[in-house]
Structures are given as structure tokens and as C-alpha cells.
Design a protein around this motif. Structure first.
Motif, PDB file in Angstrom:
ATOM      1  N   GLY A 241      -7.418  46.157  -7.832  1.00 29.98           N
ATOM      2  CA  GLY A 241      -7.807  44.799  -7.439  1.00 29.98           C
ATOM      3  C   GLY A 241      -8.919  44.828  -6.397  1.00 29.98           C
ATOM      4  O   GLY A 241      -9.128  45.847  -5.728  1.00 29.98           O
ATOM      5  N   PRO A 242      -9.624  43.692  -6.216  1.00 27.56           N
ATOM      6  CA  PRO A 242     -10.789  43.695  -5.322  1.00 27.56           C
ATOM      7  C   PRO A 242     -10.454  43.783  -3.831  1.00 27.56           C
ATOM      8  O   PRO A 242     -11.317  44.058  -3.009  1.00 27.56           O
ATOM      9  N   GLY A 243      -9.156  43.581  -3.473  1.00 24.57           N
ATOM     10  CA  GLY A 243      -8.817  43.554  -2.043  1.00 24.57           C
ATOM     11  C   GLY A 243      -8.180  44.835  -1.524  1.00 24.57           C
ATOM     12  O   GLY A 243      -7.933  44.964  -0.324  1.00 24.57           O
ATOM     13  N   ALA A 244      -7.918  45.793  -2.418  1.00 22.18           N
ATOM     14  CA  ALA A 244      -7.080  46.951  -2.043  1.00 22.18           C
ATOM     15  C   ALA A 244      -7.587  47.735  -0.838  1.00 22.18           C
ATOM     16  O   ALA A 244      -6.784  48.217  -0.029  1.00 22.18           O
ATOM     17  N   MET A 245      -8.896  47.876  -0.689  1.00 23.23           N
ATOM     18  CA  MET A 245      -9.421  48.712   0.403  1.00 23.23           C
ATOM     19  C   MET A 245      -9.609  47.931   1.705  1.00 23.23           C
ATOM     20  O   MET A 245     -10.239  48.414   2.650  1.00 23.23           O
TER      21      MET A 245
ATOM     22  N   GLU B 129       7.301  54.889   8.528  1.00 26.94           N
ATOM     23  CA  GLU B 129       6.254  55.722   9.149  1.00 26.94           C
ATOM     24  C   GLU B 129       4.901  55.563   8.468  1.00 26.94           C
ATOM     25  O   GLU B 129       3.872  55.927   9.014  1.00 26.94           O
ATOM     26  N   LEU B 130       4.909  55.032   7.237  1.00 26.19           N
ATOM     27  CA  LEU B 130       3.705  55.080   6.418  1.00 26.19           C
ATOM     28  C   LEU B 130       2.562  54.217   6.948  1.00 26.19           C
ATOM     29  O   LEU B 130       2.759  53.037   7.259  1.00 26.19           O
ATOM     30  N   VAL B 131       1.381  54.834   7.055  1.00 27.55           N
ATOM     31  CA  VAL B 131       0.161  54.120   7.415  1.00 27.55           C
ATOM     32  C   VAL B 131      -0.790  54.262   6.231  1.00 27.55           C
ATOM     33  O   VAL B 131      -0.988  55.366   5.721  1.00 27.55           O
ATOM     34  N   ALA B 132      -1.357  53.149   5.754  1.00 29.74           N
ATOM     35  CA  ALA B 132      -2.267  53.205   4.594  1.00 29.74           C
ATOM     36  C   ALA B 132      -3.663  53.650   5.053  1.00 29.74           C
ATOM     37  O   ALA B 132      -4.181  53.141   6.051  1.00 29.74           O
ATOM     38  N   THR B 133      -4.240  54.593   4.338  1.00 28.52           N
ATOM     39  CA  THR B 133      -5.587  55.069   4.675  1.00 28.52           C
ATOM     40  C   THR B 133      -6.498  54.918   3.449  1.00 28.52           C
ATOM     41  O   THR B 133      -6.006  54.689   2.337  1.00 28.52           O
TER      42      THR B 133
ATOM     43  N   ALA C 195      -7.953  57.253   1.967  1.00 29.57           N
ATOM     44  CA  ALA C 195      -7.613  58.332   1.031  1.00 29.57           C
ATOM     45  C   ALA C 195      -6.282  58.048   0.341  1.00 29.57           C
ATOM     46  O   ALA C 195      -6.069  58.457  -0.799  1.00 29.57           O
ATOM     47  N   LYS C 196      -5.375  57.329   1.041  1.00 27.64           N
ATOM     48  CA  LYS C 196      -4.054  57.062   0.475  1.00 27.64           C
ATOM     49  C   LYS C 196      -3.666  55.612   0.756  1.00 27.64           C
ATOM     50  O   LYS C 196      -2.855  55.324   1.638  1.00 27.64           O
ATOM     51  N   PRO C 197      -4.279  54.668   0.028  1.00 29.82           N
ATOM     52  CA  PRO C 197      -3.926  53.261   0.243  1.00 29.82           C
ATOM     53  C   PRO C 197      -2.529  52.958  -0.315  1.00 29.82           C
ATOM     54  O   PRO C 197      -2.019  53.716  -1.126  1.00 29.82           O
ATOM     55  N   THR C 198      -1.953  51.858   0.162  1.00 27.58           N
ATOM     56  CA  THR C 198      -0.661  51.438  -0.393  1.00 27.58           C
ATOM     57  C   THR C 198      -0.887  50.268  -1.329  1.00 27.58           C
ATOM     58  O   THR C 198      -1.663  49.366  -1.012  1.00 27.58           O
TER      59      THR C 198
END
Ligand code: SAM
Length: 284
Positions: free
Chosen positions: A149-153, A271-275, A277-280
Motif C-alpha cells: 500500500g502507498p502508506g506502508a513506509m 518490543e517490536l519497532v518497525a524499521t 528494513a523491517k516494516p510492520t
């Protein structure tokens, strides 16, 4: 999920499927990629809850940035604040704005014609990366973080760090943060991710009938904390000359911050932080 009487408009834009339908219970409804965005009956619950905690907490927001918000409800609520001199809204898809204006004009309520409003069509992340100015408040009203989707990043640690850079020293940002029931882990991840980029972060939610869920919001602040307005909301809105709210008052403001015990415990353990390299992603 919803009874639909008829489809009023349907198209595939460069970025997403756009539909406006007449629903059984909520009147006209805007959908993007099949997901309900706003309905004429209950959109004010979502838009007031997204906009006013940050805007009222800030001492005097003059320059406001909105990312997304194509239907114009967020812009409408921002412009209710007499202190606002300039509101820049950046949406990737001009068709969402055009379709909303044509078929659901009550959503923007004339906000696009307000001389304080500046409309930019483009990617919100790119706008933030290239921005040289500074804002008092940034409101992130994007489609959910869907894979592809267009908003993921625009839900990652790197993005929130960029956003922090373009906020003034007492600046506040807030983002819609998906369902606190169906995607509680997504809400928790956004909260932890904003918390990794801002000194203070917090979350709250509100029941949105047409979403059939409580809906979450997450803020990050360099200045005042919206949580500190509990018990002072009506006094603060009166002082600022903010009028015509339909949903928020002293009690409903306080209720925003009442997260269920099991969610608070989940957030504490999360604990998870979205980056980048590894978006959620939220499940479709
Ligand atoms: N209230 C909504 C909800 O259900 O969460 C979100 C509001 S609004 C309709 C979402 C807007 O975000 C859309 O108009 C879409 O075009 C815009 N959008 C998505 N990705 C974007 C991006 N990368 N930059 C700017 N706008 C974006």
C-alpha cells in the motif's frame, strides 16, 4: 460488514481503488482498496479524536502539516483552530480529494477553499525528507500500513525521526494507528516505534461505529503531552476559541485515554519497532 444500497462512484486511481457507496446505516461512505475510510454519519468521531488532542495540547499551533487526509475532514478540524495561519496537506492521490469533494462535500466542509490551506499532491514521506521548514503540529492521516500500500513506509522509525526533525522544539505529531482490537500488535508497534524517535509518546483510542472497532492514535511530542489535558480539556478549548465540537467534551476526552488493561499489558511487553528494513504490516 455493511449493507450497501448502491455504488455511487467506483474507479481505480494510479494508487488505489476508490469507491463511494450509499450505505444502509452510515449514509455515504468512502472506501479505499475496499477499506472504509470515512462515512458522513460518524467521520467526526475519528477526525476530532485524531486532530484535537495534539492541537489543543500545543500552546498555539500556527503551522500545521497533514500527511494524507484526502477526504478533507482532518483539514476541516485543523482549521477550526483560530491560531492556525497555514495548514499544508500532502496527499499522494489527487483523485481521493476530487472524488470526496464531488460526492461527499460535507467531509471537507469548504476547508479546501480556506485561504490558510495549502494542498500538495505527492508522497508524504518524500515531502518530509525534502522539507526545509518547521511545523508546530504534524498529523499523519494515512491509509493503514498494508503490504504494497502507498502508506506502508510512513510508519517506520526512520520516518518518525524525519518527522521529528521538521517539528519545532515544542512540536507534536500524531498518527492514526489502526484498530486497538483487531490489530492490537500493530498499534503497539506504532507506539513503540514513535517512542523510539520521540522523548515522549502515548496512545489513545475511540470507538468508531463504521470501523466496527476501537480505533487507535499514537502521538510523539517534544513539548506538551496531550495526556496532561485530562480534566482541563473544556477549559483549554474555550481559552483557544475552539468551537463546534460534536464528539469531544471533558468526559469523552478523558475516555480516549482509558485503554483496556490487557492492551496496556501487551504494550508493556511489546518490543517490536518497525524499521525501513523491517516494516510492520496490518493484515488485509
Ligand atoms: N481515515 C482513514 C482511515 O481509515 O484510517 C485515513 C484517511 S485518508 C482517506 C488516507 C489518505 O492517505 C488517502 O487519501 C491516501 O491517498 C493517502 N495516502 C496514502 N499513502 C500516502 C502517502 N505515501 N503520502 C501521502 N498520502 C498518502
Amino acid at each position: 460488514m455493511h449493507g450497501i444500497r448502491r455504488t455511487i462512484h467506483s474507479e481505480r486511481s494510479e494508487f488505489q481503488d476508490i469507491d463511494v457507496v450509499e450505505s444502509e446505516d452510515y449514509g455515504r461512505m468512502l472506501l479505499l482498496d475496499g477499506k472504509v475510510q470515512s462515512t458522513v454519519r460518524d467521520e467526526h468521531i475519528y477526525h476530532e479524536s485524531l486532530v484535537h488532542p495534539a492541537m489543543v495540547a500545543h500552546a498555539s499551533p500556527k503551522e500545521v502539516l497533514i500527511l494524507g487526509g484526502g477526504e478533507g475532514g482532518t483539514l476541516r478540524e485543523v482549521l477550526r483552530h483560530p491560531s492556525v495561519e497555514r495548514a499544508v496537506m500532502v496527499d499522494i492521490d489527487r483523485r481521493v480529494v476530487q472524488v470526496s469533494k464531488e460526492y461527499m462535500p460535507e467531509l471537507s466542509g469548504g476547508a479546501f477553499e480556506d485561504p490558510r490551506a495549502e494542498l500538495v499532491f505527492g508522497d508524504g514521506r518524500r515531502y518530509v525528507e525534502e522539507c526545509v521548514g518547521e511545523f508546530d503540529v504534524a498529523i499523519v492521516d494515512l491509509t493503514d500500513p498494508l503490504e504494497g500500500g502507498p502508506g506502508a513506509m510512513l510508519y517506520t522509525k526512520e520516518f518518525y525521526a524525519l518527522l521529528s526533525r521538521i517539528l519545532k522544539n515544542d512540536g507534536i505529531m500524531v498518527t492514526q494507528a489502526t484498530s486497538t482490537y483487531y490489530s492490537d500488535y500493530c498499534f503497539a508497534t506504532i507506539l513503540k516505534t514513535v517512542g523510539s524517535a520521540f522523548q515522549t509518546a502515548g496512545g489513545y483510542h475511540v470507538w468508531v461505529p463504521s470501523y466496527d472497532s476501537t480505533w487507535g492514535f499514537v502521538y510523539g511530542t517534544k513539548g506538551p503531552d496531550p495526556n496532561g489535558l485530562i480534566g482541563r480539556f473544556e477549559e483549554a478549548t474555550a481559552r483557544k476559541g475552539l468551537k463546534c465540537l460534536r464528539y469531544l467534551d471533558e468526559k469523552t476526552y478523558q475516555a480516549l485515554f482509558a485503554l483496556p488493561k490487557e492492551l496496556v499489558e501487551k504494550i508493556r511487553r511489546w518490543e517490536l519497532v518497525a524499521t525501513d528494513a523491517k516494516p510492520t504490516f496490518m493484515p488485509v
